[in-house]
Structure formats: structure tokens, C-alpha cells
Design a protein around this motif. Structure first.
Motif, PDB file in Angstrom:
ATOM      1  N   GLU A  68       0.902  -1.274   0.063  1.00 31.40           N
ATOM      2  CA  GLU A  68       0.072  -0.022   0.007  1.00 31.40           C
ATOM      3  C   GLU A  68       1.006   1.302  -0.138  1.00 31.40           C
ATOM      4  O   GLU A  68       0.355   2.253  -0.520  1.00 31.40           O
ATOM      5  CB  GLU A  68      -0.923   0.113   1.151  1.00 31.40           C
ATOM      6  CG  GLU A  68      -1.941  -0.850   1.230  1.00 31.40           C
ATOM      7  CD  GLU A  68      -2.856  -1.070   2.474  1.00 31.40           C
ATOM      8  OE1 GLU A  68      -3.923  -0.288   2.564  1.00 31.40           O
ATOM      9  OE2 GLU A  68      -2.472  -1.681   3.502  1.00 31.40           O
TER      10      GLU A  68
ATOM     11  N   ALA B 189       1.926   3.676  -3.228  1.00 36.65           N
ATOM     12  CA  ALA B 189       1.318   4.850  -3.572  1.00 36.65           C
ATOM     13  C   ALA B 189       1.831   6.091  -3.142  1.00 36.65           C
ATOM     14  O   ALA B 189       1.596   7.085  -3.836  1.00 36.65           O
ATOM     15  CB  ALA B 189      -0.211   4.721  -3.451  1.00 36.65           C
ATOM     16  N   LYS B 190       2.601   5.944  -2.105  1.00 32.79           N
ATOM     17  CA  LYS B 190       3.202   7.403  -1.641  1.00 32.79           C
ATOM     18  C   LYS B 190       4.439   7.648  -2.327  1.00 32.79           C
ATOM     19  O   LYS B 190       5.110   8.725  -2.204  1.00 32.79           O
ATOM     20  CB  LYS B 190       3.605   7.098  -0.187  1.00 32.79           C
ATOM     21  CG  LYS B 190       2.244   6.901   0.800  1.00 32.79           C
ATOM     22  CD  LYS B 190       2.627   6.565   2.148  1.00 32.79           C
ATOM     23  CE  LYS B 190       3.395   7.660   3.076  1.00 32.79           C
ATOM     24  NZ  LYS B 190       3.575   7.073   4.438  1.00 32.79           N
TER      25      LYS B 190
ATOM     26  N   TYR C 211      -4.491   3.497  -9.831  1.00 32.04           N
ATOM     27  CA  TYR C 211      -4.869   2.365  -8.911  1.00 32.04           C
ATOM     28  C   TYR C 211      -6.178   1.775  -9.113  1.00 32.04           C
ATOM     29  O   TYR C 211      -7.048   2.281  -9.028  1.00 32.04           O
ATOM     30  CB  TYR C 211      -4.380   3.048  -7.611  1.00 32.04           C
ATOM     31  CG  TYR C 211      -3.181   3.349  -7.333  1.00 32.04           C
ATOM     32  CD1 TYR C 211      -1.845   2.447  -7.482  1.00 32.04           C
ATOM     33  CD2 TYR C 211      -2.949   4.619  -7.408  1.00 32.04           C
ATOM     34  CE1 TYR C 211      -0.498   2.729  -7.294  1.00 32.04           C
ATOM     35  CE2 TYR C 211      -1.744   5.093  -7.274  1.00 32.04           C
ATOM     36  CZ  TYR C 211      -0.409   3.997  -7.160  1.00 32.04           C
ATOM     37  OH  TYR C 211       0.882   4.785  -7.098  1.00 32.04           O
TER      38      TYR C 211
ATOM     39  N   GLY D 149      -7.822   7.028  -4.715  1.00 34.24           N
ATOM     40  CA  GLY D 149      -6.852   8.070  -4.037  1.00 34.24           C
ATOM     41  C   GLY D 149      -6.680   7.731  -2.748  1.00 34.24           C
ATOM     42  O   GLY D 149      -7.208   6.454  -2.124  1.00 34.24           O
ATOM     43  N   PRO D 150      -5.905   8.677  -2.028  1.00 35.84           N
ATOM     44  CA  PRO D 150      -5.539   8.456  -0.599  1.00 35.84           C
ATOM     45  C   PRO D 150      -6.718   8.402   0.414  1.00 35.84           C
ATOM     46  O   PRO D 150      -7.942   8.762  -0.076  1.00 35.84           O
ATOM     47  CB  PRO D 150      -4.741   9.509  -0.665  1.00 35.84           C
ATOM     48  CG  PRO D 150      -4.743  10.545  -1.505  1.00 35.84           C
ATOM     49  CD  PRO D 150      -5.364   9.816  -2.557  1.00 35.84           C
ATOM     50  N   PRO D 151      -6.506   7.922   1.560  1.00 38.98           N
ATOM     51  CA  PRO D 151      -7.558   7.828   2.597  1.00 38.98           C
ATOM     52  C   PRO D 151      -7.954   9.227   2.731  1.00 38.98           C
ATOM     53  O   PRO D 151      -7.144  10.164   2.925  1.00 38.98           O
ATOM     54  CB  PRO D 151      -6.866   7.224   3.600  1.00 38.98           C
ATOM     55  CG  PRO D 151      -5.600   6.628   3.624  1.00 38.98           C
ATOM     56  CD  PRO D 151      -5.139   7.367   2.110  1.00 38.98           C
TER      57      PRO D 151
ATOM     58  N   ASN E  42     -11.949   0.480  -0.243  1.00 37.10           N
ATOM     59  CA  ASN E  42     -10.922  -0.309  -0.966  1.00 37.10           C
ATOM     60  C   ASN E  42     -11.011  -1.826  -0.773  1.00 37.10           C
ATOM     61  O   ASN E  42     -11.883  -2.083   0.210  1.00 37.10           O
ATOM     62  CB  ASN E  42      -9.605   0.021  -1.031  1.00 37.10           C
ATOM     63  CG  ASN E  42      -8.882  -0.100   0.253  1.00 37.10           C
ATOM     64  OD1 ASN E  42      -9.670  -0.969   1.050  1.00 37.10           O
ATOM     65  ND2 ASN E  42      -7.651   0.582   0.661  1.00 37.10           N
TER      66      ASN E  42
ATOM     67  N   VAL F  14     -11.354   5.267   1.380  1.00 33.61           N
ATOM     68  CA  VAL F  14     -10.399   5.844   0.429  1.00 33.61           C
ATOM     69  C   VAL F  14     -11.178   6.896  -0.387  1.00 33.61           C
ATOM     70  O   VAL F  14     -12.482   7.258  -0.235  1.00 33.61           O
ATOM     71  CB  VAL F  14      -9.880   4.727  -0.662  1.00 33.61           C
ATOM     72  CG1 VAL F  14      -9.312   3.801   0.160  1.00 33.61           C
ATOM     73  CG2 VAL F  14     -11.071   4.057  -1.562  1.00 33.61           C
TER      74      VAL F  14
END
Lengths: 236, 214
Positions: free
Chosen positions: B32, B35-36, B46, B56-58, B70, B76
Motif C-alpha cells: 500500500e 502509492a506514496k 490504481y 486515491g488516498p484515505p 477499497n 478511500v
């Protein structure tokens, strides 16, 4: 006149008999028809075979149905999670059966049933213990296992908007297995957050056409599994 | 004294190998974090198995949408250009060979690319497979991110997996805290060593023959 509307969740699920095979939409905590499941707990049908990706969380919804000893067998891809206790306890005690199906195979078996395709071949599970005793065939030099369609007597579905013909729209990832299960059950029962007039859903926006839907009941402001669990709720 | 890569550095290293424009599925855990670390100038889309491209991010706690989760059942967000679809379409993307890269964690990976990451096979354990077997058979490139050894020091890169397989011969590259390792027709081969790590250390912590870089 076609009118699939039912006035209550209780009347919509009243005729589900003991021993029925029931598909239940949803993935994790989103897209679960909690009100229909709770109505089925009130109704009391036993010895059910239930098809869902998971086995529910906490002590509400599917987990509550299992905890009420109404389920003989689960067909799913991932029967445990950090918040699922009911199924693991019954399974370890030998009180519930499990058929473990990879998630993509589960989705495709349901889709195949809805499309009238009795079996298909896939490489998923080849070379693993989940392929034991399965028929295999070679295509283009690669091995594939045969997987049969998966049908149900009833499907319990949650959607966002429906019209009286049964045309449905869903919201974001709450869609998941719901449209597939609508196609694969003899009787598809849908709870909708909003019931609108015929013609109020743009035909370009219809996700599940009404031909796959038999019964609709409006449940405004449906509860959400994560909220119920956060509040420490259980059912009944 | 060895140093090696931490979890974030492993993820960042893996991200370097994902081509621009890739459709990517990330497993739960260290994967996970990939993605950063999207490299400058690259765009990844993604995929999440429960029906979205463009994850996208949380979200912030007070901005979460209860219908937007997700496959790990976490809340998410959706990036501009995201798309929603049902499970059969989602797994058609996986099984139909449309996803370019999948990054997974693992319990074991063998010298011929077998992966075992779904079950220890222990008696009494509740088996749960999810989408793992679909991903390893369907996605074009399977990358694995894992610690080189277990918490008790057992090698996770082995000659043959002792745990039940998720899929045979599917892994192409492995990112550990010690090295980047390719699965080749000749077995494991070190591609790159983490800072301060010697080939001999990697070799001693690998449960199968392994070839040096070059």
C-alpha cells in the motif's frame, strides 16, 4: 401494469423457505442490504446456503443471520476479517460449512449463471490446493480449471435509486456484487434508498436493467454496517 | 553492521520499477505504501478489486464516504477521472490481463517464482483467499515486497514453498529489506543490494541458491 414495489421488507422476503440458496450483495461494509437481512432474521428461514464475498462483521447484518443459526453453508472468498467473530466461532465448532471460492471466480460464476453459461475455464487456482478434483483443459498450451455457474433461489440487493420497473443505480463501490447477483437469482429482491417514477432515471445511467429485478422495497436512510458496529449494536 | 531498507524505502524502490502510465493493483501492508512514492513525472492509475479505477488516498475522518472503500475494507477517495464498475468487470480487468503491475506481500516465494501468501495450511485455520489467486494468474507483472526473513529469522525466499501455493511460477521481482531480487530461469539473482548490505549476507539469509549482481 408492471409494478414490482413491495410495501415492507417483511413482505418482500416473506416467502423465502427453509433450505433456500440466497445471494446477498455487498463487500465489506458497503452495499449490504442490512434491512432485508434483518427482515430475514425476523422471518426465521433456516438451513440456508448464503453466497456473499465475506461472512459479515460484528453482530449485525449477515453476521447476525449466521449467529442466529439460519445458515447451513457459506460460499465466499474471504470468510474472516478483523471484526468477524460469529462465523469463525461456528466454523471452528463444526457448525457451519464453507465453500471457499477465489473472488474473481466467485464473481464470474455468478455472472455466468445470469448469462446462461453453465461453466467456464480459468487459470485461477491452477497449481493450488483449491484446484484439487477440478476438471482441467489445455487452451493454447496453458492449463485451465473448469468452474460451474452459481445460481440462487433469491438475491438480496441494495441499490441507491430504483424505479417501479426495477431499473437500478448504485453508489460508488457499494455496487460490487449487487448487479451480478440481480442476474443470477430466480427471485431478486432489492432495497432502494429512493424509489422514483418510471422515466426519472436517465436510461444512460441505468446500471442494472429492470428485467433482472423482481421485487423492490424502498428503505430511506438505510443503516450502514460500520455505523451499527461503531455504536455497539447487535440484531435482533 | 547492516542497515538495509525500511518499509517505506522498500516501497519507494519498487515504485521506481513501475512504468509511466501503468494500471496498478496494490496488496495490503507494505505494498500500500507504494502509492506514496510515485516517481516524478509518472502517472499510475490504481485499481481496487471491489470496483474502482482511480483510487486515491484515505480521506480525513470527517470527510469519509461510507460507500467508498477499497478491497482492504478501508475508506478511500476517488481521483479525478476515476471509474466505478461491478465485480465481474473488476475481475475481467485482472483475469483478462489488463492490469500491468500487482505488488503483493508474501509469506514465501520460491526460486521458480511460486508464491504462497494466502494460507499457512495450519489445521484449524480458517482459509481465506480473496482475490489473491486471480491477481497472480491474471496481472502481467507480479512484484513482491517482503522482509527477507520472518520475525524468527527463517528465509522467506526459498527453494520450494512449504505453505500452500497462491500460484505457481508467477513472481518476476522481489523487493526485500536487503536487496532487489529477480526470479530468472536460473533461479534467484540479486539485482541491487540495499545500502550497507553485502551479497554474502543476502546469500546467508536466502533459503535457495542465489546469484550475485551482474
Amino acid at each position: 401494469m408492471i409494478d414490482k414495489e413491495y410495501s415492507s421488507v417483511a413482505s418482500a422476503i416473506a416467502d423465502i423457505p427453509d433450505g433456500a440458496t440466497v445471494m446477498i450483495g455487498g463487500f465489506g461494509a458497503s452495499g449490504n442490504p442490512i434491512e432485508l437481512i434483518h427482515a430475514l432474521i425476523d422471518q426465521g428461514a433456516k438451513d440456508l446456503t448464503v453466497i456473499n464475498n465475506n461472512t459479515g462483521n460484528g453482530e449485525v447484518g449477515l453476521a447476525a443471520l449466521i449467529g442466529n443459526h439460519q445458515v447451513r453453508k457459506m460460499i465466499c472468498s474471504f470468510p474472516r476479517s478483523s471484526q468477524s467473530r460469529v462465523f469463525p466461532e461456528l466454523y471452528k465448532a463444526g457448525k457451519i460449512e464453507l465453500e471457499l471460492v477465489p473472488q474473481g471466480t466467485l464473481a464470474e460464476r455468478i455472472r455466468a449463471a445470469g448469462a446462461g453459461i453453465p461453466a467456464f475455464f480459468t487459470p485461477t487456482t491452477v497449481g493450488t490446493i483449491l484446484a484439487e478434483d477440478k476438471e482441467t483443459r489445455q487452451f493454447d498450451g496453458r492449463t485451465f480449471v473448469m468452474e460451474p455457474w452459481l445460481k440462487a433461489d433469491f438475491a438480496l440487493i441494495k441499490c441507491e435509486t430504483a424505479d417501479r420497473l426495477g431499473n437500478l443505480t448504485f453508489n460508488k463501490t457499494a455496487r460490487n456484487f449487487n448487479p451480478l447477483m440481480c442476474m443470477a437469482a430466480t427471485t431478486t429482491i432489492v432495497q432502494t434508498g429512493k424509489l422514483v417514477a418510471r422515466g426519472d432515471i436517465d436510461p444512460e445511467r441505468v446500471i442494472t436493467p429492470g428485467i433482472f429485478v423482481n421485487r423492490i422495497v424502498e428503505v430511506s436512510d438505510p443503516v450502514h454496517e460500520d455505523i451499527l458496529i461503531a455504536e455497539g449494536r447487535s440484531y435482533p | 553492521m547492516s542497515t538495509g531498507w525500511n518499509r517505506e524505502e522498500m516501497a519507494a524502490r519498487a515504485a521506481q520499477d513501475i512504468p509511466d502510465g501503468s494500471y496498478v493493483n496494490l496488496g495490503i501492508g507494505i505494498p500500500e505504501l507504494v502509492a506514496k512514492f510515485v516517481p516524478e513525472g509518472r502517472e499510475f492509475i490504481y485499481h481496487t478489486e471491489n470496483g474502482m479505477l482511480g483510487m486515491g488516498p484515505p480521506p480525513a475522518e470527517d470527510e469519509r464516504d461510507l460507500d467508498l472503500m477499497n478491497a482492504g475494507k478501508k475508506y478511500v477517495t476517488a481521483v479525478p477521472g476515476a471509474a466505478y464498475f461491478h465485480h465481474a468487470d473488476s475481475f475481467s480487468m485482472i483475469r483478462g490481463g489488463h492490469i500491468d503491475v500487482c505488488v503483493l506481500g508474501t509469506m514465501q516465494v520460491s526460486a521458480n517464482g511460486d508464491i504462497a501468501n494466502w494460507s499457512t495450511g495450519a489445521p484449524g485455520a480458517i482459509p481465506a483467499v480473496g482475490g489473491a489467486m486471480d491477481l497472480v494468474q491474471g496481472v502481467k507483472h507480479i512484484f513482491v515486497i517482503t522482509q527477507h526473513t520472518t520475525k524468527t529469522g527463517e528465509p522467506k525466499l526459498v527453494e520450494h514453498c512449504s505453505y500452500p501455493l497462491t500460484g505457481p511460477g508467477v513472481v518476476s521481482r522481489i523487493y526485500t529489506d536487503l536487496a532487489v531480487v529477480d526470479v530468472t530461469p536460473a533461479g534467484f539473482r540479486v539485482v541491487e543490494l540495499a545500502p550497507g548490505i553485502t551479497f554474502e549476507e543476502v546469500e546467508s539469509k536466502t533459503g535457495a541458491p542465489i546469484l550475485p549482481p551482474g
